[in-house]
Design a protein around this motif. Structure first.
Motif, PDB file in Angstrom:
ATOM      1  N   ASP A  78     -16.417 -68.725  27.979  1.00 27.73           N
ATOM      2  CA  ASP A  78     -16.564 -70.049  27.369  1.00 27.73           C
ATOM      3  C   ASP A  78     -15.401 -70.381  26.434  1.00 27.73           C
ATOM      4  N   GLU A  79     -15.329 -71.631  26.031  1.00 23.80           N
ATOM      5  CA  GLU A  79     -14.204 -72.133  25.240  1.00 23.80           C
ATOM      6  C   GLU A  79     -14.047 -71.436  23.889  1.00 23.80           C
ATOM      7  N   ALA A  80     -15.133 -70.924  23.329  1.00 18.56           N
ATOM      8  CA  ALA A  80     -15.057 -70.357  21.985  1.00 18.56           C
ATOM      9  C   ALA A  80     -14.820 -68.846  22.003  1.00 18.56           C
ATOM     10  N   ARG A  82     -11.568 -64.592  25.924  1.00 23.23           N
ATOM     11  CA  ARG A  82     -10.874 -65.536  26.784  1.00 23.23           C
ATOM     12  C   ARG A  82      -9.504 -65.892  26.215  1.00 23.23           C
ATOM     13  N   TRP A 123      -6.220 -65.285  28.280  1.00 20.96           N
ATOM     14  CA  TRP A 123      -5.460 -66.466  28.686  1.00 20.96           C
ATOM     15  C   TRP A 123      -4.023 -66.370  28.203  1.00 20.96           C
ATOM     16  N   LYS A 126      -0.881 -68.174  29.472  1.00 20.36           N
ATOM     17  CA  LYS A 126      -1.260 -69.545  29.177  1.00 20.36           C
ATOM     18  C   LYS A 126      -1.294 -70.441  30.411  1.00 20.36           C
ATOM     19  N   SER A 172      -3.270 -72.039  33.887  1.00 13.89           N
ATOM     20  CA  SER A 172      -4.563 -72.711  33.955  1.00 13.89           C
ATOM     21  C   SER A 172      -5.587 -71.840  34.679  1.00 13.89           C
ATOM     22  N   PRO A 185     -10.902 -75.121  37.756  1.00 16.00           N
ATOM     23  CA  PRO A 185     -12.112 -75.741  37.197  1.00 16.00           C
ATOM     24  C   PRO A 185     -13.392 -75.289  37.891  1.00 16.00           C
ATOM     25  N   ALA A 204     -14.225 -72.282  38.403  1.00 19.86           N
ATOM     26  CA  ALA A 204     -14.637 -70.951  37.934  1.00 19.86           C
ATOM     27  C   ALA A 204     -15.963 -71.026  37.191  1.00 19.86           C
TER      28      ALA A 204
END
Lengths: 301, 279
Positions: free
Chosen positions: B162-164, B168, B172, B178, B180, B183, B185
């Motif tokens: 997740d984004e937080a 990740r 990343w 860095k 991409s 989408p 996934a």
């Protein structure tokens, strides 16, 4: 003597009246408070979304691509997913609800089977959401992957099936309670007219419970749209518009849960409030449409 | 619903009671620092930290029943937010704080362990080696079938965090350079959920903290370097991060004692036990 008794009765009456007045006041206060909370939630959401409106970034949120690393904050895929998931889950759960209720009030009106079925439904309402999610992850998801051989199993399909099981007992209980009342009113008449149990159900009880049907759908829908855990656990959470039932998808609620933990000054965090606002509006729209439909339906009669 | 919630609460209380008071006292060197201290330490944040925090909390609470230590997860983002807003005493993060975060909340960081992030696949997957380029192509959706990297003729099932997530962020930055992430996934919310997802799907690929990699998933050898803690420590495995505890300003005595305990030899043993490397 009579005077005394009279005054005692009057006193009792007055006391009852006063008590009723208080009850009325308390209920009114409760209703007022609930309404105020709803208004407060809405205004808070609008307040937090204001920067999006004033700084012309609404377009950024109402877009089709979610990719915060590359500054894309579109939440439309999630909005579409929430709508689709809710409608699909209702498409499964509503016919099942009608079916189960028809069984309970038509075919098997007495006996062990009915009691077992009712017990099962009551029992299902008591199971925490996370259990449904857990079982889905370990049973349903691998099963879908194995049977259909497309995708990972974490999909719209998995979420939709789990969700329909989740909302089913609530819907059944609401409709069942209403049918119980209708049955008390109409059963004798219907039987006197020579209707069979099934005919009574189809031609008398269900039409009599038309409003209850709408309420049932509304309640089921509320739970389906609002549910976070099931979609978070089994839908896959990919922020994309689903093209098939087996695509990994993310609902608005799951999106909020996933993104809420990010840096509170990022655009991603702000978009969460927009997601909340749209979730709120989505629910209100659904409600309004269904209620309007129910009303116009009633006037046709 | 209510009844089952009640029973769940009962269960949680029972477990806490057993953990708190059940075991006999075992006071030793590093725990002496807690003498005379009492109160509550609240901890939230990174999920990679939880096993270490829990073990330390258990040891401390067993020796000093007047101290309560509450450990929650939530992820790196939650850790920053909660400690910044003063809701918890220690906010754990799986990455260094950004300059904005330090400036906004006045946070102080205490790194205590090193963790690598490994690419993981199902144990039965014949693929064991990947180049960094292949990993980047897989995660960006350029390579979509295992056959193209020497595996089965099957589609690749992507799993990301997740984004937080701090995991990740590291993955990343250091493995994907860095780049991409496709989408399509799947997104999971914790290291544990990642392990569950990947261990159940023979065509899956994901990533998790090396401390979390066990027999249920297989760590991929990246550019010829195996994802082990040794390689992470000597710097040959590039996808690594430090684990941090953060406090708002100077920690109060009890919180300071907790942090010192994590950094003490006993704390280091706990860190090692869970597959992380002490600094």
């Amino acid at each position: 003597m009579t005077d005394h008794r009279f005054s005692a009765e009057a006193q009792a009456l007055r006391r009852t009246a006063r008590r009723e007045l208080w009850i009325e006041r308390i209920l009114l206060a409760a209703a007022g408070l609930s309404a105020a909370v709803v208004v407060a939630i809405f205004s808070m959401l609008v307040w937090f979304c204001l920067p999006l409106f004033t700084e012309h970034r609404l377009g950024a949120v109402l877009a089709w691509r979610w990719d915060p690393i590359h500054q894309h904050f579109g939440i439309l895929p999630m909005l579409i997913t929430s709508c689709m998931l809710t409608i699909l889950a209702l498409c499964i759960a509503f016919p099942l609800t009608i079916g189960i209720c028809s069984l309970l009030h038509g075919t098997i009106r007495n006996g062990v089977l009915r009691r077992m079925l009712l017990f099962l439904v009551h029992f299902m309402t008591g199971i925490p959401t996370v259990i449904y999610g857990f079982v889905s992850v370990f049973v349903l998801v691998p099963l879908l992957r194995w049977v259909f051989e497309t995708g990972t199993g974490f999909s719209l399909m998995a979420a939709c099936l789990t969700l329909s099981v989740l909302i089913l007992p609530t819907m059944v209980l609401v409709l069942h309670a209403e049918l119980d009342q209708a049955e008390a009113r109409y059963r004798l008449t219907a039987e006197a007219l020579g209707f069979s149990a099934e005919q009574t159900m189809r031609s008398v009880l269900l039409p009599a419970c038309r409003r209850a049907l709408i309420v049932t759908v509304l309640l089921g829908m509320g739970r389906a749209v609002g549910d976070t855990l099931v979609s978070l656990m089994v839908a896959g959470n990919a922020a994309q518009v689903p093209h098939s039932l087996f695509d990994s998808v993310r609902t608005l609620t799951a999106h909020i849960a996933l993104v809420l933990a990010t840096d509170s000054h990022s655009m991603a965090y702000q978009s969460v409030f927009a997601a909340g606002l749209f979730l709120f509006l989505l629910m209100s729209c659904f409600q309004a449409v269904l209620r309007f439909w129910a009303k116009s339906g009633a006037s046709f009669r | 619903m209510k009844r089952s919630l009640f029973w769940m609460c009962c269960g949680v209380v029972m477990v806490l009671l057993v953990l708190g008071f059940g075991a006999g006292p075992a006071v030793s060197g590093a725990l002496d620092a807690f003498k005379g201290l009492e109160g509550t330490v609240q901890i939230a944040g990174g999920t990679a930290h939880i096993p270490v925090m829990n073990d330390a909390a258990k040891a401390i609470m067993t020796a000093h029943p007047k101290i309560r230590i509450l450990v929650e997860g939530g992820g790196t983002g939650i850790g920053v937010q909660k400690v910044g807003e003063g809701l918890v005493d220690i906010g754990n993060t799986g990455r260094a704080l950004t300059d904005q975060e330090v400036a906004k909340y006045g946070l102080k960081s205490f790194p205590f362990a090193l963790d690598g992030v490994a690419v993981v696949v199902h144990p039965s997957n014949p693929v064991s080696n990947l180049t960094a380029k292949q990993v980047q192509d897989i995660f960006s959706g350029v390579i979509t079938r295992w056959k193209d990297v020497g595996g089965n003729d099957a589609p690749i099932h992507l799993f990301t965090r997740d984004e937080a997530s701090g995991t990740r962020e590291v993955f990343w930055e250091k493995a994907l350079k860095k780049g991409s992430v496709a989408p399509s996934a799947n997104v999971v919310g914790s290291n544990g959920a990642m392990k569950v997802a990947v261990s159940q799907d023979k065509d899956a690929i994901g990533y998790a903290g090396i401390g979390h990699v066990d027999a249920s998933v297989k760590g991929i050898v990246l550019d010829g370097v195996a994802p082990t803690q040794e390689n992470a420590l000597n710097g040959s495995y590039p996808v690594t991060r430090k684990l941090y505890m953060n406090t708002k300003g100077e920690p109060k005595p009890l919180v300071k004692a907790f942090i010192d305990y994590i950094l003490s030899p006993e704390g280091i043993e706990i860190v090692k036990k869970h597959g992380y490397l002490p600094l």
